[in-house]
Write an enzyme that holds these catalytic residues in place. Sequence first.
Site, PDB file in Angstrom:
ATOM      1  NE  ARG A   1      -7.131 -11.623   9.964  1.00  0.00           N
ATOM      2  CZ  ARG A   1      -6.174 -10.741   9.739  1.00  0.00           C
ATOM      3  NH1 ARG A   1      -5.568 -10.706   8.577  1.00  0.00           N
ATOM      4  NH2 ARG A   1      -5.820  -9.888  10.682  1.00  0.00           N
TER       5      ARG A   1
ATOM      6  CG  ASP B   1      -1.919   0.993   1.352  1.00  0.00           C
ATOM      7  OD1 ASP B   1      -2.473   1.397   0.331  1.00  0.00           O
ATOM      8  OD2 ASP B   1      -2.186   1.464   2.481  1.00  0.00           O
TER       9      ASP B   1
HETATM   10  P1  IMP Z   1       1.920  -0.496   3.751  1.00  0.00           P
HETATM   11  O1  IMP Z   1       2.975  -0.503   4.803  1.00  0.00           O
HETATM   12  O2  IMP Z   1       1.153   0.801   3.748  1.00  0.00           O
HETATM   13  O3  IMP Z   1       2.397  -0.892   2.396  1.00  0.00           O
HETATM   14  O4  IMP Z   1       0.817  -1.476   4.248  1.00  0.00           O
HETATM   15  C1  IMP Z   1       0.817  -2.787   4.107  1.00  0.00           C
HETATM   16  C2  IMP Z   1      -0.200  -3.415   5.040  1.00  0.00           C
HETATM   17  O5  IMP Z   1      -1.359  -2.600   5.220  1.00  0.00           O
HETATM   18  C3  IMP Z   1      -0.706  -4.677   4.432  1.00  0.00           C
HETATM   19  O6  IMP Z   1       0.069  -5.770   4.798  1.00  0.00           O
HETATM   20  C4  IMP Z   1      -2.085  -4.788   5.043  1.00  0.00           C
HETATM   21  O7  IMP Z   1      -1.995  -5.401   6.301  1.00  0.00           O
HETATM   22  C5  IMP Z   1      -2.524  -3.376   5.247  1.00  0.00           C
HETATM   23  N1  IMP Z   1      -3.428  -2.944   4.177  1.00  0.00           N
HETATM   24  C6  IMP Z   1      -3.156  -2.126   3.138  1.00  0.00           C
HETATM   25  N2  IMP Z   1      -4.227  -1.958   2.338  1.00  0.00           N
HETATM   26  C7  IMP Z   1      -5.211  -2.700   2.891  1.00  0.00           C
HETATM   27  C8  IMP Z   1      -6.568  -2.964   2.502  1.00  0.00           C
HETATM   28  O8  IMP Z   1      -7.101  -2.480   1.484  1.00  0.00           O
HETATM   29  N3  IMP Z   1      -7.260  -3.817   3.320  1.00  0.00           N
HETATM   30  C9  IMP Z   1      -6.730  -4.372   4.442  1.00  0.00           C
HETATM   31  N4  IMP Z   1      -5.470  -4.151   4.819  1.00  0.00           N
HETATM   32  C10 IMP Z   1      -4.707  -3.338   4.062  1.00  0.00           C
END
Ligand code: IMP
Length: 180
Positions: free
Chosen positions: A167, A105
């Site tokens: 989940r 993300d």
């Molecule tokens: P990042 O560090 O922002 O890249 O986030 C990664 C983590 O955020 C992922 O492993 C997910 O646990 C959570 N995440 C990001 N987008 C979503 C979503 O649309 N639904 C649920 N969890 C998300």
Amino acid sequence: MSARPYVIDEMISAKAIAARIEELCREIQEEFQGTDKLVVVGLLRGSFVFIADLVRELDLPIEVDFLEASSYGDGMESSREVRILKDLRGAIEGRDVLVVEDIVDTGHTLNHVTGLLKSRQPARLKSIALLDKPSRREVDFKASWTGFEIPDEFVVGYGIDFAQRNRNLPFIGSVRFTDA
Ligand code: IMP
């Protein structure tokens, strides 16, 4: 649990996920051909379904380990500051390693985790994310393999939760609030 009512719209079917995993595994096998053992590292908790399907499709000698990093808590916003809540059981120095994540993300989580694992001097370190939301990126990170690029929508299912729910859905769906 969310106090707001929502519905889940299917975005990626279970069949499409299975077909994509087959393709990805062929590429991973090519990359790691000849490995004596690949350490497949699942990031808890969101990758647990993906890693289960992935390893059963991989025709390579493997070992499985898990790592838990802090992420969203119970909300919908990334915490940005990544903390390791549970580290690997095994050493990875000199080993071939594949890190398995559910979604990239903002990129903070995988960026931090791969940086940490690299510092332990594995022989080869690659990463795979089932989903990628490139429009949300805050750090310059790209997984070695991505299953599907998706738009900036909050998704659930196939191991991925919203406040620990959903989940167990077999497909990836997007959350749509019905009180908006
Ligand atoms: P990042 O560090 O922002 O890249 O986030 C990664 C983590 O955020 C992922 O492993 C997910 O646990 C959570 N995440 C990001 N987008 C979503 C979503 O649309 N639904 C649920 N969890 C998300």
